[in-house]
Design a protein around this motif. Structure first.
Motif, PDB file in Angstrom:
ATOM      1  N   GLY A 127       0.813  -1.221   0.000  1.00 20.55           N
ATOM      2  CA  GLY A 127       0.000   0.000   0.000  1.00 20.55           C
ATOM      3  C   GLY A 127       0.841   1.262   0.000  1.00 20.55           C
ATOM      4  O   GLY A 127       0.507   2.246  -0.679  1.00 20.55           O
ATOM      5  N   ILE A 128       1.936   1.257   0.757  1.00 20.30           N
ATOM      6  CA  ILE A 128       2.845   2.410   0.768  1.00 20.30           C
ATOM      7  C   ILE A 128       3.423   2.619  -0.640  1.00 20.30           C
ATOM      8  O   ILE A 128       3.496   3.744  -1.143  1.00 20.30           O
ATOM      9  CB  ILE A 128       3.977   2.204   1.794  1.00 20.30           C
ATOM     10  CG1 ILE A 128       3.411   2.197   3.221  1.00 20.30           C
ATOM     11  CG2 ILE A 128       5.037   3.290   1.661  1.00 20.30           C
ATOM     12  CD1 ILE A 128       4.398   1.729   4.269  1.00 20.30           C
ATOM     13  N   ALA A 129       3.801   1.514  -1.270  1.00 16.24           N
ATOM     14  CA  ALA A 129       4.336   1.590  -2.635  1.00 16.24           C
ATOM     15  C   ALA A 129       3.270   2.085  -3.609  1.00 16.24           C
ATOM     16  O   ALA A 129       3.572   2.862  -4.533  1.00 16.24           O
ATOM     17  CB  ALA A 129       4.855   0.221  -3.067  1.00 16.24           C
ATOM     18  N   ASN A 160      -0.079 -10.541  -5.847  1.00 12.32           N
ATOM     19  CA  ASN A 160      -0.910 -10.458  -7.047  1.00 12.32           C
ATOM     20  C   ASN A 160      -1.118  -9.007  -7.483  1.00 12.32           C
ATOM     21  O   ASN A 160      -0.897  -8.647  -8.646  1.00 12.32           O
ATOM     22  CB  ASN A 160      -2.255 -11.122  -6.796  1.00 12.32           C
ATOM     23  CG  ASN A 160      -3.134 -11.120  -8.025  1.00 12.32           C
ATOM     24  OD1 ASN A 160      -2.710 -11.535  -9.097  1.00 12.32           O
ATOM     25  ND2 ASN A 160      -4.353 -10.629  -7.894  1.00 12.32           N
ATOM     26  N   LEU A 161      -1.522  -8.156  -6.552  1.00 12.53           N
ATOM     27  CA  LEU A 161      -1.802  -6.759  -6.897  1.00 12.53           C
ATOM     28  C   LEU A 161      -0.521  -5.990  -7.194  1.00 12.53           C
ATOM     29  O   LEU A 161      -0.502  -5.115  -8.063  1.00 12.53           O
ATOM     30  CB  LEU A 161      -2.579  -6.081  -5.776  1.00 12.53           C
ATOM     31  CG  LEU A 161      -4.034  -6.560  -5.624  1.00 12.53           C
ATOM     32  CD1 LEU A 161      -4.700  -5.879  -4.435  1.00 12.53           C
ATOM     33  CD2 LEU A 161      -4.829  -6.288  -6.897  1.00 12.53           C
ATOM     34  N   ALA A 162       0.555  -6.315  -6.467  1.00  8.16           N
ATOM     35  CA  ALA A 162       1.828  -5.627  -6.713  1.00  8.16           C
ATOM     36  C   ALA A 162       2.323  -5.889  -8.132  1.00  8.16           C
ATOM     37  O   ALA A 162       2.841  -4.979  -8.794  1.00  8.16           O
ATOM     38  CB  ALA A 162       2.875  -6.073  -5.698  1.00  8.16           C
ATOM     39  N   GLY A 199       4.755 -18.035  -9.009  1.00  2.00           N
ATOM     40  CA  GLY A 199       3.332 -18.137  -9.352  1.00  2.00           C
ATOM     41  C   GLY A 199       2.748 -16.831  -9.857  1.00  2.00           C
ATOM     42  O   GLY A 199       1.678 -16.832 -10.475  1.00  2.00           O
ATOM     43  N   TYR A 200       3.446 -15.737  -9.612  1.00  5.47           N
ATOM     44  CA  TYR A 200       2.974 -14.420 -10.039  1.00  5.47           C
ATOM     45  C   TYR A 200       3.891 -13.817 -11.110  1.00  5.47           C
ATOM     46  O   TYR A 200       3.756 -12.658 -11.460  1.00  5.47           O
ATOM     47  CB  TYR A 200       2.890 -13.486  -8.824  1.00  5.47           C
ATOM     48  CG  TYR A 200       1.998 -14.060  -7.767  1.00  5.47           C
ATOM     49  CD1 TYR A 200       0.617 -13.875  -7.819  1.00  5.47           C
ATOM     50  CD2 TYR A 200       2.510 -14.864  -6.751  1.00  5.47           C
ATOM     51  CE1 TYR A 200      -0.219 -14.443  -6.871  1.00  5.47           C
ATOM     52  CE2 TYR A 200       1.684 -15.443  -5.800  1.00  5.47           C
ATOM     53  CZ  TYR A 200       0.319 -15.241  -5.871  1.00  5.47           C
ATOM     54  OH  TYR A 200      -0.514 -15.819  -4.941  1.00  5.47           O
ATOM     55  N   GLY A 231       8.197  -2.806 -11.535  1.00  5.62           N
ATOM     56  CA  GLY A 231       7.463  -3.570 -10.542  1.00  5.62           C
ATOM     57  C   GLY A 231       8.298  -4.234  -9.463  1.00  5.62           C
ATOM     58  O   GLY A 231       9.496  -3.949  -9.313  1.00  5.62           O
ATOM     59  N   PRO A 232       7.668  -5.134  -8.724  1.00  5.00           N
ATOM     60  CA  PRO A 232       8.276  -5.707  -7.502  1.00  5.00           C
ATOM     61  C   PRO A 232       9.248  -6.847  -7.757  1.00  5.00           C
ATOM     62  O   PRO A 232       9.316  -7.414  -8.848  1.00  5.00           O
ATOM     63  CB  PRO A 232       7.052  -6.206  -6.738  1.00  5.00           C
ATOM     64  CG  PRO A 232       6.081  -6.600  -7.808  1.00  5.00           C
ATOM     65  CD  PRO A 232       6.273  -5.585  -8.911  1.00  5.00           C
ATOM     66  N   THR A 233       9.991  -7.156  -6.702  1.00  5.92           N
ATOM     67  CA  THR A 233      10.891  -8.310  -6.647  1.00  5.92           C
ATOM     68  C   THR A 233      10.654  -9.001  -5.310  1.00  5.92           C
ATOM     69  O   THR A 233      10.313  -8.350  -4.321  1.00  5.92           O
ATOM     70  CB  THR A 233      12.369  -7.856  -6.721  1.00  5.92           C
ATOM     71  OG1 THR A 233      12.583  -7.148  -7.945  1.00  5.92           O
ATOM     72  CG2 THR A 233      13.321  -9.042  -6.645  1.00  5.92           C
ATOM     73  N   PHE A 234      10.838 -10.306  -5.287  1.00  8.83           N
ATOM     74  CA  PHE A 234      10.743 -11.047  -4.031  1.00  8.83           C
ATOM     75  C   PHE A 234      12.088 -11.712  -3.760  1.00  8.83           C
ATOM     76  O   PHE A 234      12.545 -12.551  -4.534  1.00  8.83           O
ATOM     77  CB  PHE A 234       9.631 -12.093  -4.104  1.00  8.83           C
ATOM     78  CG  PHE A 234       9.528 -12.961  -2.872  1.00  8.83           C
ATOM     79  CD1 PHE A 234       9.712 -12.429  -1.601  1.00  8.83           C
ATOM     80  CD2 PHE A 234       9.227 -14.309  -2.976  1.00  8.83           C
ATOM     81  CE1 PHE A 234       9.616 -13.220  -0.453  1.00  8.83           C
ATOM     82  CE2 PHE A 234       9.109 -15.111  -1.842  1.00  8.83           C
ATOM     83  CZ  PHE A 234       9.311 -14.572  -0.592  1.00  8.83           C
TER      84      PHE A 234
END
Length: 332
Positions: A127-129, A160-162, A199-200, A231-234
């Motif tokens: 959410g902050i992002a 999923n949303l990220a 998976g995403y 976008g994101p990284t995990f």
């Protein structure tokens, strides 16, 4: 990312040693009941924070984490005296003594907690992002959680949303092996937590969380990706905590020999060895740093000891109150 120079190694050594000694002091005063409630210490995991800070832009990037959260705000610029005072429940603390050990917070330095709900910070980090993307900022948020929190359903919703919205967030699993006291192998069919990102179709991978250089390199790549809008990284940072989950943890799930094996790759020792090997400093130079660290910790303890407790009325000032709330029923 800035080059990892002699100055960086010396800073890492002093910072990590200070974080370690700061929390060793917390453990000591906890036994004296000067710090109450739960206390979760970061001993052994310092390379993650050191490497992350090296890759971050501390003028705008943000961090949110779980309740093992005392040294992160210090690394981001918060006064360690105020952090220790918060743990003591004193008025001079980061939240006037109302947050305590599990809820350190520093808006000024963009550290958004310390969260006691396991995994509760994961959607908050996303959410902050989202807020940064919405407002056109190129800031990146590091959202940190433990291996136990990786089992929360909110992680999947956030992932999923990220990915869908290409949010500027780096999801960070600090995998210290045991969650509260149960190994990863006993809680999931897979032991490679980073694969949850597959998976995403999220960029993801494992990182040696005991080596600040490896950590800095991985974070640099992930932060750059997020900052340019991809976008994101995990990241799964494989690390180890030398103390129990909290101070009340009897640690029956592991042996002392296992802890000793991991202490052989202590991140502070690794950095110290490189400093000596490359002649960045002598043993005498490092002893001076040790003394400086010890003095700083003593100053923090003195400040917390001598600070006053908050007035009782402060508790009520921190709770939302609407004087003209329309649905209050008055007895006739």
């Amino acid at each position: 990312m800035q080059k990892i120079t002699k100055e960086v190694y010396l800073k890492w050594y002093e910072d990590m040693l200070f974080w370690r000694k700061f929390e060793d002091k917390l453990a000591a005063v906890y036994i004296q009941q000067k710090v109450r409630g739960f206390l979760h210490l970061y001993n052994g995991q310092e390379a993650i924070l050191a490497g992350a800070l090296h890759a971050m832009d501390l003028t705008k990037d943000k961090m949110i984490t779980a309740y093992r959260n005392h040294v992160q705000p210090i690394g981001m610029g918060e006064d360690p005296k105020r952090v220790m005072a918060e743990l003591y429940g004193k008025a001079t603390g980061t939240s006037q003594g109302l947050g305590g050990s599990m809820h350190i917070f520093s808006k000024e330095h963009r550290f958004y907690g310390g969260h006691g709900i396991v995994g509760g910070q994961i959607p908050l980090g996303a959410g902050i992002a989202f807020g940064d993307k919405y407002h056109g900022s190129d800031a990146v948020t590091l959202c940190c959680f433990g291996d136990g929190a990786a089992r929360q359903g909110s992680l999947h919703e956030s992932f999923n949303l990220a990915m869908l919205w290409k949010l500027p967030v780096v999801f960070v699993c600090e995998n210290n092996g045991y969650a509260m006291g149960t190994s990863v192998a006993r809680t999931a069919n897979h032991t490679d937590i980073w694969k949850l990102g597959l998976g995403y179709e999220m960029p993801c991978g494992p990182v040696d969380g005991m080596n600040p250089v490896k950590v800095a390199e991985a974070f640099d790549e992930a932060i750059k990706r997020a900052r340019r809008g991809d976008g994101p990284t995990f990241l799964e940072l494989k690390t180890y905590r030398y103390r129990g989950h909290s101070m009340s943890d009897a640690q029956h799930y592991r042996t002392k020999d296992e802890v000793k094996e991991y202490q052989k790759i202590d991140p502070i020792t690794q950095v110290k060895d490189i400093i000596l090997e490359k002649k960045y400093a002598t043993e005498e130079d490092l002893k001076k740093i040790d003394k400086r660290v010890k003095k700083r910790v003593e100053e923090c303890e003195k400040f917390a000891d001598e600070s006053p407790y908050p007035d009782t009325s402060v508790m009520y000032d921190a709770v939302y109150e609407q004087e003209d709330y329309p649905f209050i029923q008055h007895k006739i």
